[in-house]
Design a protein around this motif. Sequence first.
Motif, short mmCIF file in Angstrom:
data_model
loop_
_atom_site.label_atom_id
_atom_site.label_comp_id
_atom_site.label_asym_id
_atom_site.label_seq_id
_atom_site.Cartn_x
_atom_site.Cartn_y
_atom_site.Cartn_z
N GLU A 291 -7.66 -17.45 -0.15
CA GLU A 291 -6.66 -16.40 -0.08
C GLU A 291 -7.34 -15.06 0.16
O GLU A 291 -8.42 -14.80 -0.34
N LEU A 292 -6.67 -14.19 0.94
CA LEU A 292 -7.26 -12.90 1.25
C LEU A 292 -7.52 -12.08 0.00
O LEU A 292 -8.49 -11.33 -0.08
N GLU A 293 -6.67 -12.23 -1.01
CA GLU A 293 -6.81 -11.44 -2.23
C GLU A 293 -8.06 -11.79 -3.02
O GLU A 293 -8.48 -11.04 -3.90
N THR A 294 -8.65 -12.96 -2.75
CA THR A 294 -9.85 -13.39 -3.51
C THR A 294 -11.13 -13.07 -2.79
O THR A 294 -12.21 -13.36 -3.29
N MET A 295 -11.05 -12.48 -1.58
CA MET A 295 -12.26 -12.24 -0.80
C MET A 295 -12.85 -10.86 -1.10
O MET A 295 -12.18 -9.98 -1.56
N GLU B 205 3.54 -12.97 -8.26
CA GLU B 205 2.11 -13.06 -8.53
C GLU B 205 1.31 -12.58 -7.33
O GLU B 205 0.29 -11.90 -7.46
N ARG B 206 1.79 -12.92 -6.12
CA ARG B 206 1.10 -12.48 -4.91
C ARG B 206 1.10 -10.96 -4.78
O ARG B 206 0.11 -10.35 -4.39
N ILE B 207 2.23 -10.34 -5.14
CA ILE B 207 2.31 -8.87 -5.12
C ILE B 207 1.28 -8.27 -6.07
O ILE B 207 0.57 -7.31 -5.72
N LYS B 208 1.18 -8.84 -7.26
CA LYS B 208 0.21 -8.33 -8.23
C LYS B 208 -1.22 -8.48 -7.70
O LYS B 208 -2.05 -7.58 -7.88
N SER C 284 -6.08 -6.07 -5.45
CA SER C 284 -7.11 -6.06 -4.40
C SER C 284 -7.16 -4.72 -3.67
O SER C 284 -8.21 -4.34 -3.15
N LEU C 285 -6.02 -4.01 -3.64
CA LEU C 285 -6.01 -2.69 -2.99
C LEU C 285 -6.72 -1.65 -3.83
O LEU C 285 -7.15 -0.62 -3.31
N GLY C 286 -6.83 -1.90 -5.10
CA GLY C 286 -7.61 -1.04 -5.97
C GLY C 286 -6.97 0.30 -6.20
O GLY C 286 -6.22 0.49 -7.15
N THR C 287 -7.25 1.25 -5.31
CA THR C 287 -6.80 2.63 -5.52
C THR C 287 -5.39 2.89 -5.01
O THR C 287 -4.94 4.02 -4.98
N GLY C 288 -4.70 1.84 -4.56
CA GLY C 288 -3.28 2.01 -4.24
C GLY C 288 -3.03 2.53 -2.84
O GLY C 288 -3.53 2.00 -1.86
N ALA C 289 -2.27 3.61 -2.73
CA ALA C 289 -1.71 4.00 -1.44
C ALA C 289 -2.60 4.95 -0.64
O ALA C 289 -2.27 5.30 0.47
N ARG D 188 0.83 -1.20 0.00
CA ARG D 188 0.00 0.00 0.00
C ARG D 188 0.87 1.26 0.00
O ARG D 188 0.55 2.26 -0.64
N ARG D 189 2.00 1.19 0.72
CA ARG D 189 2.87 2.36 0.84
C ARG D 189 3.95 2.39 -0.25
O ARG D 189 4.84 3.24 -0.21
N GLY D 190 3.90 1.47 -1.19
CA GLY D 190 4.82 1.50 -2.31
C GLY D 190 6.15 0.81 -2.06
O GLY D 190 7.04 0.84 -2.93
N ASN D 191 6.32 0.18 -0.91
CA ASN D 191 7.58 -0.51 -0.60
C ASN D 191 7.48 -1.96 -1.05
O ASN D 191 7.45 -2.90 -0.26
N VAL D 192 7.42 -2.13 -2.38
CA VAL D 192 7.13 -3.44 -2.96
C VAL D 192 8.27 -4.43 -2.72
O VAL D 192 8.03 -5.61 -2.45
#
Length: 478
Positions: A474-478, A246-249, A254-259, A225-229
């Motif tokens: 996975e949290l990203e799919t919820m 892939e998990r990062i993507k 899932s964060l949508g609007t980013g930071a 979220r804070r850009g520290n990928v």
Amino acid sequence: MSRDASGPEPSDVDADGGSTPRRRRGGVVLVSSAAALGGFLFGYDTSVINGTVDAIEDQFNMSSELLGFVVSSALLGAAVGAWFAGPIADRIGRVRSMVIAAVLFFIGAIGSALATGPVTLTVWRIIGGMAVGAASVIAPAYIAEMAPARLRGRLGSLQQLAIVLGIFVALLIDALLANIAGSAADELALGGKAWRWMFATAAVPAILYGLISLTIPESPRYLVRRGNVEQARKTLRRYVGGDTDERIKEIQHSLGTGAEDVRLRDLRGPRLGLQPIVWTGILLSVFQQFVGINVIFYYSTTLWRSVGFQENDALLISVITSLVNIVGTFIGIALIDRIGRKALLLIGASVMFVTLGLLSYCFSKASGSGTDVSLASPWDTIALYSANVYVLSFAFSWGPAVWVLLGEMFNNRIRATALAVAAAAQWLANFAISQTFPTLSGVSLTLAYGLYTAFALLALVFVAAAVRETKGRELETM
């Protein structure tokens, strides 16, 4: 889970056939346990007052209504702490928020020990309560964000295990200090009465929580979220594994609007002003408290004294009940990733409905009035066993499962903020139950436990109709 890009560890996989290397699993268990220390303080701080209730009532000459407010005041602080913890954790990170909570725990413990009256005790309890509320939000969110899907239920349950261990240790310390001094109202050391030392002991785990929090990594989802990928990628590789790119993507998607920071307005939706999933979290939290579990832990010593036990015996029964709570939590940890969260909630609500009904019936056989009642045989024995079976059923179901669900049911973008709202509702519900119990029990213990019985039935219906299973997702799919 796919293997990490750094290569498989075929000789070091889970004994149960999973694909999480033991070294990686050990790491995520350690950081999850460190985060769950907030739960230990959560349980300790909210339960340590159990052994002090009668002493502070006499010390400060309080009415039952004022006593109920003082005992419950920490819960108001917890509601405030929970409400703001989510947005704060989204701004400064989960780890820094844990350190702030540890400082508040410490201040609340020392202040309560030095209280000079109901007002000052209430102020310090509210400050400690703010830390409790913050910890109740940060720990489940952090653990859910760090844990692999196949371990998330068990690791999320560490929060509840830490809570019940905190309750147990607090009750044990209360009993030991009361026995050494003679009673909670007697002097113990340095001119301080035993009840003051009961409060002061919470400062020790507060210090440990703060120091240990400084050693654990930040949540990868917060880092993304804070850009520290790159740091998020390293954390995922070390603690979660799989295809980290892939998990990062998936996290970014899932964060949508980013930071941008998530605000409370982002929870708005068509169902009475909120998203339906937020209402589900709120109602889960409310029902967890409305079944009356914390009456057992906040007032158990006073309750058992009211039905004929001496103070030391009542404290011992409270410790035994806390041990039952711990055993039940271990059962829940063993089952939650096998049969699922929803099944545990349904089973637990069913057993609580029966045992609370029995308690209500037993107290209808009591002689006397208000809290000055006594139970004849066999109703005293039935009440004691029913209370402990009730605690056991809560401990393996609504205790761990609700915290696990709250940590994983919301999507990545709104998780911390939505969890904060649900947790704040939980603390307000806890306050309502704790504040009203002295008055309700003064009228009739049958009435008090009858209400909790009705809420257990409503909780059963609600879970059957509205709660979705999250096991293994996975949290990203919820």
